[in-house]
Every structure is written in C-alpha cells, then in structure tokens.
Design an enzyme around this catalytic site. Structure first.
Site, PDB file in Angstrom:
ATOM      1  N   ARG A  65      29.421  35.252  22.856  1.00  0.00           N
ATOM      2  CA  ARG A  65      29.964  34.337  23.866  1.00  0.00           C
ATOM      3  C   ARG A  65      28.904  33.435  24.465  1.00  0.00           C
ATOM      4  NH1 ARG A  65      35.641  35.494  24.592  1.00  0.00           N
ATOM      5  NH2 ARG A  65      35.830  36.856  22.782  1.00  0.00           N
ATOM      6  N   ARG A  91      49.972  37.483  50.908  1.00  0.00           N
ATOM      7  CA  ARG A  91      50.033  36.238  50.140  1.00  0.00           C
ATOM      8  C   ARG A  91      51.029  36.234  48.986  1.00  0.00           C
ATOM      9  NH1 ARG A  91      43.841  34.996  49.462  1.00  0.00           N
ATOM     10  NH2 ARG A  91      44.586  33.390  48.096  1.00  0.00           N
ATOM     11  N   PRO A 120      42.081  44.554  45.496  1.00  0.00           N
ATOM     12  CA  PRO A 120      42.112  45.742  44.641  1.00  0.00           C
ATOM     13  C   PRO A 120      41.596  45.459  43.226  1.00  0.00           C
ATOM     14  CG  PRO A 120      44.269  45.307  45.645  1.00  0.00           C
ATOM     15  CD  PRO A 120      43.424  44.106  45.850  1.00  0.00           C
ATOM     16  N   GLU A 121      40.470  46.053  42.906  1.00  0.00           N
ATOM     17  CA  GLU A 121      39.944  46.037  41.550  1.00  0.00           C
ATOM     18  C   GLU A 121      40.004  47.483  41.059  1.00  0.00           C
ATOM     19  OE1 GLU A 121      36.185  43.962  41.429  1.00  0.00           O
ATOM     20  OE2 GLU A 121      36.796  42.596  42.996  1.00  0.00           O
TER      21      GLU A 121
END
Length: 285
Positions: free
Chosen positions: A149, A110, A2-3
DNA sequence: CATTGTCCCTGGAAGC
DNA sequence: TGCTTCCAGGGACAAT
C-alpha cells in the site's frame, strides 16, 4: 467512540445480563437506526425471540437469536446500549423489554448507529478483515498488507476490510507506541517498524479492554459507567499537552479527513530516517 | 482494484 | 448574553 475495546467491553458486560432472556417488548422512538426493513417487520421478527448469544466482530455487536435470526448492531459515533438505566435517557432511540422486566436501551445523540436483522450475520460482517487480537493477526500478515500500500499507514490501519476494529483513537495510540509517523506510506515501513507496530496494536487494544474502554465523548458501559482507557492515552485527544516520553508538545494534524494526534519528536516524520521505538510501558502482556 | 472525497447528524465549543 | 459557525468521525457510496 466505540472501537474494538469499547465494543468488547459492552458485549462482555451485556452477555450475562441478556443471554437466555426473551424479548417481550420493543419501543421504537426513532426509526432511523432500523436498516433495510420497516419498523413493523423489525418488531415482528424480534418479538418473542430469545437471545442465545452475544458476540463481537470488529466494531459490530451480534445478538444471536432463536429462529436463526441475528440482530447486528453498529454504534458508530455516539451510540450506547444501556442496561436498566436509572432515569429517562434524553437520546433514547430504541428500547427492548426482556422477559425478566429488564430493559435494554439504545441511545444515540447523532443517530448514526445501525440495527440490521439477518439470518446470516456474515452478510453484514463478512467483509471485515482480521481480528487484531486473534492468532491470525500475525506480523507477516500485517507486513503483507502494509507492504503493498502507498496510503498513509494510519489510513491503512483504519481499513476495516483488512483489520477489523481499530478506530481513530487506537490507530493514533498504536502508531505513537511504535514510534511511527501516521503519514508514513505503508510500504515504507521497515521490518522492525512493522514488528513494533504489530506489538503496539495488540498491546494498546488489550490495555484498553482491561480499562473498559475510553470515554472520550459519549461512550458509556451498559451500566452507565465511563471507561478509564483514555486516562492512559499518550497522544490521542491530547493536543497541546506534553508527550509522556519526551515532553514535546503533542500536535494535531489531519490524515484522511481524521483528526490525528502525534508527538513530532517521537514519531519520525515521513522522509526522515531515524527510527525511535517507543514501546516502553506496553508489555503486550 | 486502489484511492479519494462527500455525506449523514447534532450537541457543544468557539467566535463575534 | 445570545446568536451563528464550525467541528467531531465510521462507514456507505460515488467518483476518479
């Protein structure tokens, strides 16, 4: 996994089914998902509370409850929230009985998923970055972030404290759609690449929401149905298959300890100068 | 602060 | 066939 699009789908599906209902029973089959407090307190603070609203922030699901309480859920890798599942669920961890006798079942093979109770949901989701589907996610905002970055651009996209909700699959899809190699240093992106990436992120996420999420592994919608977003993936989890644009074999590399899929032809490798924009078929609508 | 590495967890796939 | 080993990966946390 799930994102953002999967969590958005879950929240939209669950909202009409649970908002306005009251929790009248809780079955704890596994205590691991319950964070910070004991099982007893967890149940006491949920029993008899009504669900006032349901929302998403990043990959978190927030149940707003009566008595100024919030149940903040993260499904991590394999968690699912099922509404009135047909049969017994083998990996059921928590079950919530509502006052119309409907059942909300949390399953998680899990056991990475988390349930937190908080008066102030911001205590848990407050550190999250910009929502990529909101107005505040602008091209200059993305440019300002990436410009400072040195990390691989894919790693930067996965930083939830900067942009909330993009996970492994959608980072790969967005980078492919923008024609950018995942290992490119963030600060090396040219303005037109940042523009393409900005468009691609939004397009990829919107398309996946429309297709009700991607069922790569365990993801299921609350009604038990799979999503369809993975059917339209160009590269994610498609190692060995042909690139939809140039038919080059899609390869898998590791970026920041994450499996990463890309087209070595369409996504210019770090150090190379050719820019190939691949936004075709993603209108950003 | 930015960045990198380790750990959590378990079913299923791959290898022998 | 049956056993062992490896892999998936979001985010917390520790180390650099």
């Amino acid at each position: 996994m799930p994102e953002l699009p999967e969590v958005e789908t879950i929240v939209n599906s669950l909202r009409p089914r649970v908002v306005g209902k009251t929790i009248i029973g809780i079955v704890v089959r596994d205590t691991r998902p319950i964070q910070q407090i004991g099982v007893e307190e967890f149940c006491r603070r949920l029993m008899g509370r009504s669900i006032r609203g349901l929302s998403r922030r990043g990959k978190y699901i927030i149940f707003s409850l009566s008595h100024k309480n919030n149940l903040v859920v993260h499904l991590r890798m394999t968690g699912a929230l099922l509404w009135n599942p047909a049969g017994p669920e083998p990996f059921s961890r928590l079950e919530f009985v509502l006052d119309d006798r409907s059942k909300l079942v949390y399953t998680d093979v899990r056991r990475f998923g988390t349930f937190c109770l908080a008066r102030d949901a911001g205590k848990i989701v407050g550190k999250l970055g910009i929502e990529p589907l909101n107005k505040e996610f602008t091209r200059p905002a993305l440019a300002a972030y990436l410009g400072t970055r040195s990390t691989p651009v894919k790693t930067a996209l996965l930083n939830q404290e900067r942009i909330a909700g993009i996970g492994n699959m959608y980072a790969d899809e967005a980078l492919f759609a923008a024609g950018i190699h995942p290992l490119r240093p963030s600060s090396s992106l040219k303005p037109q690449e940042i523009a393409a990436l900005h468009r691609s992120i939004r397009a990829v996420l919107k398309k996946a929401v429309k297709n009700q999420g991607a069922s790569i592994r365990n993801y299921r919608q609350p009604d038990g149905e799979a999503g369809r977003a993975h059917e339209e993936f160009a590269v994610a989890h498609r190692g060995g298959q042909a690139c939809p644009h140039c038919s080059t074999t899609i390869t898998r590399i590791v970026v920041g300890q994450r499996g990463t899929y890309l087209c070595p032809h369409c996504q210019t490798a770090p150090g190379m100068t050719t820019l190939k924009s691949r936004t075709k078929g993603l209108t950003g609508q």
